[in-house]
Motif scaffolding. Structure first.
Motif, PDB file in Angstrom:
ATOM      1  N   LEU A  66      45.003 -50.261 107.182  1.00 24.27           N
ATOM      2  CA  LEU A  66      45.118 -48.798 107.167  1.00 24.27           C
ATOM      3  C   LEU A  66      44.710 -48.214 105.813  1.00 24.27           C
ATOM      4  CD1 LEU A  66      48.407 -48.291 109.195  1.00 24.27           C
ATOM      5  CD2 LEU A  66      46.055 -47.834 109.931  1.00 24.27           C
ATOM      6  N   VAL A  67      45.107 -48.876 104.733  1.00 25.08           N
ATOM      7  CA  VAL A  67      44.704 -48.418 103.394  1.00 25.08           C
ATOM      8  C   VAL A  67      43.190 -48.484 103.258  1.00 25.08           C
ATOM      9  CG1 VAL A  67      44.781 -49.005 100.941  1.00 25.08           C
ATOM     10  CG2 VAL A  67      46.891 -48.932 102.269  1.00 25.08           C
ATOM     11  N   SER A  68      42.594 -49.550 103.740  1.00 22.69           N
ATOM     12  CA  SER A  68      41.134 -49.687 103.686  1.00 22.69           C
ATOM     13  C   SER A  68      40.457 -48.619 104.527  1.00 22.69           C
ATOM     14  CB  SER A  68      40.708 -51.070 104.177  1.00 22.69           C
ATOM     15  OG  SER A  68      41.247 -52.061 103.356  1.00 22.69           O
ATOM     16  N   LEU A  69      40.995 -48.359 105.690  1.00 19.69           N
ATOM     17  CA  LEU A  69      40.428 -47.368 106.594  1.00 19.69           C
ATOM     18  C   LEU A  69      40.401 -45.984 105.954  1.00 19.69           C
ATOM     19  CD1 LEU A  69      39.443 -47.006 109.579  1.00 19.69           C
ATOM     20  CD2 LEU A  69      41.786 -46.323 110.096  1.00 19.69           C
ATOM     21  N   VAL A  70      41.427 -45.661 105.189  1.00 23.26           N
ATOM     22  CA  VAL A  70      41.508 -44.350 104.543  1.00 23.26           C
ATOM     23  C   VAL A  70      40.703 -44.322 103.248  1.00 23.26           C
ATOM     24  CG1 VAL A  70      43.100 -42.752 103.404  1.00 23.26           C
ATOM     25  CG2 VAL A  70      43.719 -43.777 105.587  1.00 23.26           C
ATOM     26  N   SER A  71      40.714 -45.398 102.479  1.00 22.03           N
ATOM     27  CA  SER A  71      40.095 -45.371 101.155  1.00 22.03           C
ATOM     28  C   SER A  71      38.569 -45.388 101.192  1.00 22.03           C
ATOM     29  CB  SER A  71      40.611 -46.520 100.296  1.00 22.03           C
ATOM     30  OG  SER A  71      40.202 -47.750 100.819  1.00 22.03           O
ATOM     31  N   VAL A  72      37.967 -45.977 102.196  1.00 22.20           N
ATOM     32  CA  VAL A  72      36.498 -46.028 102.238  1.00 22.20           C
ATOM     33  C   VAL A  72      35.888 -44.632 102.348  1.00 22.20           C
ATOM     34  CG1 VAL A  72      34.521 -46.819 103.585  1.00 22.20           C
ATOM     35  CG2 VAL A  72      36.348 -48.405 103.013  1.00 22.20           C
ATOM     36  N   PRO A  73      36.314 -43.784 103.292  1.00 24.03           N
ATOM     37  CA  PRO A  73      35.737 -42.433 103.327  1.00 24.03           C
ATOM     38  C   PRO A  73      36.060 -41.615 102.078  1.00 24.03           C
ATOM     39  CG  PRO A  73      36.862 -42.924 105.394  1.00 24.03           C
ATOM     40  CD  PRO A  73      37.181 -44.029 104.450  1.00 24.03           C
ATOM     41  N   LEU A  74      37.248 -41.814 101.506  1.00 22.61           N
ATOM     42  CA  LEU A  74      37.599 -41.073 100.293  1.00 22.61           C
ATOM     43  C   LEU A  74      36.688 -41.434  99.129  1.00 22.61           C
ATOM     44  CD1 LEU A  74      41.507 -41.132 100.325  1.00 22.61           C
ATOM     45  CD2 LEU A  74      40.005 -39.182 100.721  1.00 22.61           C
ATOM     46  N   THR A  75      36.441 -42.714  98.928  1.00 22.78           N
ATOM     47  CA  THR A  75      35.586 -43.122  97.821  1.00 22.78           C
ATOM     48  C   THR A  75      34.128 -42.748  98.080  1.00 22.78           C
ATOM     49  OG1 THR A  75      35.430 -45.352  98.743  1.00 22.78           O
ATOM     50  CG2 THR A  75      37.076 -44.991  97.051  1.00 22.78           C
ATOM     51  N   THR A  76      33.712 -42.748  99.330  1.00 20.06           N
ATOM     52  CA  THR A  76      32.352 -42.308  99.666  1.00 20.06           C
ATOM     53  C   THR A  76      32.191 -40.830  99.338  1.00 20.06           C
ATOM     54  OG1 THR A  76      32.215 -43.953 101.412  1.00 20.06           O
ATOM     55  CG2 THR A  76      30.652 -42.130 101.515  1.00 20.06           C
ATOM     56  N   ASP A  77      33.162 -40.018  99.729  1.00 21.37           N
ATOM     57  CA  ASP A  77      33.115 -38.590  99.418  1.00 21.37           C
ATOM     58  C   ASP A  77      33.129 -38.351  97.907  1.00 21.37           C
ATOM     59  OD1 ASP A  77      33.005 -37.899 102.074  1.00 21.37           O
ATOM     60  OD2 ASP A  77      35.152 -37.432 102.233  1.00 21.37           O
ATOM     61  N   ALA A  78      33.938 -39.125  97.193  1.00 19.44           N
ATOM     62  CA  ALA A  78      33.999 -38.974  95.738  1.00 19.44           C
ATOM     63  C   ALA A  78      32.657 -39.310  95.099  1.00 19.44           C
ATOM     64  CB  ALA A  78      35.093 -39.859  95.158  1.00 19.44           C
ATOM     65  N   GLY A  79      32.015 -40.352  95.581  1.00 15.27           N
ATOM     66  CA  GLY A  79      30.700 -40.717  95.051  1.00 15.27           C
ATOM     67  C   GLY A  79      29.652 -39.670  95.350  1.00 15.27           C
ATOM     68  N   ARG A 134      54.855 -64.646 109.338  1.00 10.33           N
ATOM     69  CA  ARG A 134      54.848 -64.921 107.899  1.00 10.33           C
ATOM     70  C   ARG A 134      54.508 -63.689 107.068  1.00 10.33           C
ATOM     71  NH1 ARG A 134      52.083 -70.103 105.140  1.00 10.33           N
ATOM     72  NH2 ARG A 134      53.237 -69.939 103.222  1.00 10.33           N
ATOM     73  N   PHE A 135      53.503 -62.937 107.496  1.00 13.57           N
ATOM     74  CA  PHE A 135      53.031 -61.803 106.704  1.00 13.57           C
ATOM     75  C   PHE A 135      53.542 -60.458 107.191  1.00 13.57           C
ATOM     76  CE2 PHE A 135      49.715 -65.039 105.989  1.00 13.57           C
ATOM     77  CZ  PHE A 135      49.859 -65.159 104.622  1.00 13.57           C
ATOM     78  N   GLY A 136      54.145 -60.412 108.350  1.00 10.27           N
ATOM     79  CA  GLY A 136      54.715 -59.165 108.847  1.00 10.27           C
ATOM     80  C   GLY A 136      53.659 -58.098 109.050  1.00 10.27           C
ATOM     81  N   LEU A 137      53.934 -56.920 108.525  1.00  5.52           N
ATOM     82  CA  LEU A 137      53.035 -55.783 108.705  1.00  5.52           C
ATOM     83  C   LEU A 137      52.033 -55.629 107.564  1.00  5.52           C
ATOM     84  CD1 LEU A 137      55.531 -53.149 110.116  1.00  5.52           C
ATOM     85  CD2 LEU A 137      53.875 -54.540 111.365  1.00  5.52           C
ATOM     86  N   ALA A 138      52.020 -56.557 106.628  1.00  2.17           N
ATOM     87  CA  ALA A 138      51.110 -56.445 105.487  1.00  2.17           C
ATOM     88  C   ALA A 138      49.640 -56.370 105.894  1.00  2.17           C
ATOM     89  CB  ALA A 138      51.335 -57.600 104.508  1.00  2.17           C
ATOM     90  N   PRO A 139      49.162 -57.192 106.835  1.00  3.55           N
ATOM     91  CA  PRO A 139      47.749 -57.059 107.232  1.00  3.55           C
ATOM     92  C   PRO A 139      47.435 -55.695 107.851  1.00  3.55           C
ATOM     93  CG  PRO A 139      48.601 -59.167 107.947  1.00  3.55           C
ATOM     94  CD  PRO A 139      49.772 -58.371 107.454  1.00  3.55           C
ATOM     95  N   LEU A 140      48.368 -55.163 108.628  1.00  4.80           N
ATOM     96  CA  LEU A 140      48.175 -53.843 109.220  1.00  4.80           C
ATOM     97  C   LEU A 140      48.140 -52.765 108.139  1.00  4.80           C
ATOM     98  CD1 LEU A 140      47.953 -51.980 111.670  1.00  4.80           C
ATOM     99  CD2 LEU A 140      50.458 -51.971 111.761  1.00  4.80           C
ATOM    100  N   ALA A 141      49.053 -52.856 107.179  1.00  7.92           N
ATOM    101  CA  ALA A 141      49.075 -51.888 106.082  1.00  7.92           C
ATOM    102  C   ALA A 141      47.788 -51.966 105.267  1.00  7.92           C
ATOM    103  CB  ALA A 141      50.286 -52.141 105.188  1.00  7.92           C
ATOM    104  N   HIS A 142      47.313 -53.160 105.012  1.00  8.86           N
ATOM    105  CA  HIS A 142      46.067 -53.335 104.260  1.00  8.86           C
ATOM    106  C   HIS A 142      44.893 -52.725 105.024  1.00  8.86           C
ATOM    107  CE1 HIS A 142      42.521 -55.568 102.788  1.00  8.86           C
ATOM    108  NE2 HIS A 142      43.119 -55.379 101.628  1.00  8.86           N
TER     109      HIS A 142
END
Length: 58
Positions: free
Chosen positions: A27-40, A17-25
């Motif tokens: 991966l985006v979360s995996l990358v965005s958490v360290p980026l926002t931590t570094d920005a803070g 039903r959802f295809g690769l959307a959960p995987l993409a989500h």
């Protein structure tokens, strides 16, 4: 079969039903958490600590 799991591995119908959307989500979360931590941390180093205080001055 249990219905209280969200796992695509446990529920192949979810994967169809959802295809690769959960995987993409994930991966985006995996990358965005360290980026926002570094920005803070960068912001914390470059802003005076008095500017970070949220209480109004009397």
């Amino acid at each position: 079969m249990r219905r209280d799991t969200d796992s695509c591995a446990a529920l192949p119908s979810v994967m169809r039903r959802f295809g690769l959307a959960p995987l993409a989500h994930a991966l985006v979360s995996l990358v965005s958490v360290p980026l926002t931590t570094d920005a803070g941390e960068w912001l914390e180093r470059h802003v005076d600590s008095k500017q970070l205080d949220h209480e109004p001055e009397s």
